[in-house]
Design a protein around this motif. Structure first.
Motif, mmCIF file in Angstrom:
data_model
loop_
_atom_site.group_PDB
_atom_site.id
_atom_site.type_symbol
_atom_site.label_atom_id
_atom_site.label_comp_id
_atom_site.label_asym_id
_atom_site.label_seq_id
_atom_site.Cartn_x
_atom_site.Cartn_y
_atom_site.Cartn_z
ATOM 1 N N CYS A 76 38.240 46.093 41.376
ATOM 2 C CA CYS A 76 38.262 45.516 40.037
ATOM 3 C C CYS A 76 37.991 46.590 38.990
ATOM 4 C CB CYS A 76 37.183 44.441 39.904
ATOM 5 S SG CYS A 76 37.050 43.354 41.335
ATOM 6 N N ILE A 104 32.455 41.789 25.609
ATOM 7 C CA ILE A 104 33.476 41.043 26.342
ATOM 8 C C ILE A 104 34.574 40.591 25.390
ATOM 9 C CG2 ILE A 104 33.950 38.911 27.627
ATOM 10 C CD1 ILE A 104 31.108 39.155 28.812
ATOM 11 N N ASN A 107 37.099 43.043 24.433
ATOM 12 C CA ASN A 107 38.062 43.346 25.490
ATOM 13 C C ASN A 107 39.083 42.232 25.723
ATOM 14 O OD1 ASN A 107 37.454 45.953 27.355
ATOM 15 N ND2 ASN A 107 35.552 45.222 26.420
ATOM 16 N N VAL A 108 38.784 41.021 25.238
ATOM 17 C CA VAL A 108 39.698 39.903 25.531
ATOM 18 C C VAL A 108 40.312 39.271 24.287
ATOM 19 C CG1 VAL A 108 38.430 39.375 27.648
ATOM 20 C CG2 VAL A 108 37.888 38.115 25.552
ATOM 21 N N LYS A 111 43.945 39.042 24.234
ATOM 22 C CA LYS A 111 44.602 38.345 25.334
ATOM 23 C C LYS A 111 44.951 36.924 24.906
ATOM 24 C CE LYS A 111 42.083 40.827 29.004
ATOM 25 N NZ LYS A 111 43.205 41.445 29.708
ATOM 26 N N PHE A 116 39.239 29.359 29.954
ATOM 27 C CA PHE A 116 38.515 30.453 30.595
ATOM 28 C C PHE A 116 37.320 29.903 31.359
ATOM 29 C CE2 PHE A 116 35.875 29.759 26.941
ATOM 30 C CZ PHE A 116 34.607 30.212 27.275
ATOM 31 N N LEU A 157 41.930 32.549 32.163
ATOM 32 C CA LEU A 157 41.199 33.811 32.210
ATOM 33 C C LEU A 157 39.857 33.596 32.886
ATOM 34 C CD1 LEU A 157 40.736 36.806 31.264
ATOM 35 C CD2 LEU A 157 39.702 35.832 29.194
ATOM 36 N N THR A 158 39.547 34.433 33.871
ATOM 37 C CA THR A 158 38.214 34.424 34.479
ATOM 38 C C THR A 158 37.502 35.710 34.090
ATOM 39 O OG1 THR A 158 38.941 33.101 36.371
ATOM 40 C CG2 THR A 158 36.891 34.331 36.619
ATOM 41 N N ILE A 159 36.301 35.558 33.558
ATOM 42 C CA ILE A 159 35.475 36.703 33.197
ATOM 43 C C ILE A 159 34.404 36.841 34.277
ATOM 44 C CG2 ILE A 159 33.899 37.669 31.465
ATOM 45 C CD1 ILE A 159 35.411 35.841 29.405
ATOM 46 N N TYR A 171 34.498 42.395 34.610
ATOM 47 C CA TYR A 171 35.915 42.633 34.896
ATOM 48 C C TYR A 171 36.686 41.315 34.804
ATOM 49 C CZ TYR A 171 34.230 41.486 39.661
ATOM 50 O OH TYR A 171 33.637 40.908 40.746
ATOM 51 N N PHE A 172 38.013 41.441 34.771
ATOM 52 C CA PHE A 172 38.869 40.288 34.490
ATOM 53 C C PHE A 172 39.938 40.058 35.563
ATOM 54 C CE2 PHE A 172 37.588 42.437 30.552
ATOM 55 C CZ PHE A 172 36.746 41.459 30.031
ATOM 56 N N GLU A 173 39.981 40.902 36.571
ATOM 57 C CA GLU A 173 40.952 40.704 37.642
ATOM 58 C C GLU A 173 40.406 41.295 38.937
ATOM 59 O OE1 GLU A 173 44.633 42.909 37.467
ATOM 60 O OE2 GLU A 173 43.718 44.521 36.283
#
Length: 399
Positions: A76, A104, A107-108, A111, A116, A157-159, A171-173
């Protein structure tokens, strides 16, 4: 912008007292794979490995290389904050999380997400808030900024939040790794490799189980083209993305084939070829201190791969013979060859030694007693030793 990569492993984590051996091997393999790619360090923390990326690190290439390191379950790209150990009271911890939510959001915010969720893992158990409380606190702050729906089942979206020792990682992925065990952690094997589809896939499967694979290729040059040898080198180069610096033996086999063809029944030719190959491969294995042989055979696929013929061929080796594809059908093998990148090379029309002196009607149910009796009519041992001595050894590097 992320500055860390969190590397998770699964099967290694199930090991007992020798777990550290596998962790150290994985760390070494990652360091080697990423050499020259701008990674400042590869550290270990609470059952994870953490890469620290330098300013010049090229993420696409780092990602590509990590996806070929066996032992990695997933990884990740993350950003990190420190200072957790200082947070002993709820008030300072909530202030810390408020600042974290701002980072956070930075960073998003660009997007596009309609829903989420926050997914927290709390390795630092003395942090004043539980994982659920961190989820709720950060979730409320992100909702205020985004107005996106909270969806715990199917979020857009998962944080991800990991609280480990003195660090918070965000992380996001999760990027899937190849799994398995670190290359070189399970000892050496010798793989009989052709330029066909099956044996490169079989070699890959043993690499995935942590074996260091030594490759042995038999050729009939000059009766067959030298291009088959060059093609095998290209295939091994692809496989060398999964283990460092592969060793390839190019073994001349023509004299043995001529002796067998001249003095033994043609319908058993493939059986005698394979038995001679196993004798040579075993001698190379002894030199390399390898503990097993590997082939790409699949039960019933061709005449030499019936149960009866496999039994007769195996008898000549005192080492175990691994056949990781024995229960796979051709479509499954082709799919894996395409996945690892060897398929296009394997279907090129180059002759190899097994295409030479092929009988029209090969035996499918060889009798071991008859085969051993016929072998007493010729003395292959000098030719076997000569083939080992004349074998050319190449070191194939991925880079």
């Amino acid at each position: 912008m992320f500055t860390r990569v969190i590397i998770h492993y699964h099967e290694i984590g199930l090991k007992g007292k020798n777990r550290f051996i596998f962790e150290n091997r994985l760390r070494q393999n990652i360091t080697r794979a990423l050499q020259g790619e701008g990674v400042e360090s590869v550290g270990k923390i609470s059952g994870r490995l953490i890469l620290k990326l330098g300013e010049k690190a090229a993420w696409p290439e780092v990602k590509n290389r990590l996806q070929k390191v066996f032992g990695i379950a997933y990884f990740c790209p993350a950003f990190a904050k420190t200072g957790l150990k200082e947070l002993k009271e709820r008030g300072p911890a909530e202030e810390f999380l408020k600042n974290l939510a701002d980072e956070i959001w930075a960073n998003v915010e660009n997007k596009n997400f309609a829903s989420f969720k926050i997914d927290t893992k709390r390795g630092q158990k003395d942090f004043p808030l539980t994982s659920q409380e961190v989820n709720q606190y950060l979730g409320a702050l992100i909702w205020e900024k985004s107005k996106a729906k909270v969806d715990l089942e199917h979020p857009a979206l998962t944080i991800f939040v990991e609280l480990i020792e003195d660090f918070v990682f965000i992380y996001f992925e999760k990027i899937k790794g190849p799994g398995g065990l670190p290359a070189g952690s399970a000892g050496k094997v010798v793989a009989l490799i052709s330029s066909g589809i099956d044996s490169p896939v079989a070699s890959y499967e043993l690499m995935k189980r942590g074996a260091e694979v030594i490759f042995v290729h038999f050729h009939s040059y000059p009766s067959t083209s030298i291009l088959s040898q060059e093609n095998v080198k290209k295939i091994v180069k692809i496989l060398s993305q999964y283990q460092p610096d592969s060793k390839l033996y190019l073994v001349p086999f023509l004299d043995i084939q001529k002796e067998i063809t001249a003095k033994l029944p043609l319908n058993l030719g493939i059986i005698f070829y394979r038995r001679a190959m196993f004798k040579i491969a075993q001698k190379i294995a002894e030199q390399e201190k390898a503990k097993a042989l590997v082939t790409g055979e699949s039960l019933g696929q061709v005449a030499s791969q019936t149960l009866e013929n496999i039994l007769v061929i195996d008898e000549t080796s005192t080492l175990p013979v691994f056949r990781p594809l024995i229960g796979r059908d051709k479509e499954e093998i082709i799919a894996l060859a395409k996945k690892i990148g060897t398929f296009e090379l394997s279907i090129l029309p180059y002759e190899d030694c097994c295409s030479l002196f092929i009988p029209a009607h090969p035996e499918t149910k060889a009798n071991l007693a008859i085969v051993k009796e016929l072998e007493t009519q010729i003395n292959l041992e000098p030719l076997v030793n000569e083939a080992v001595q004349k074998a050319k050894v190449d070191i194939i590097k991925e880079k």
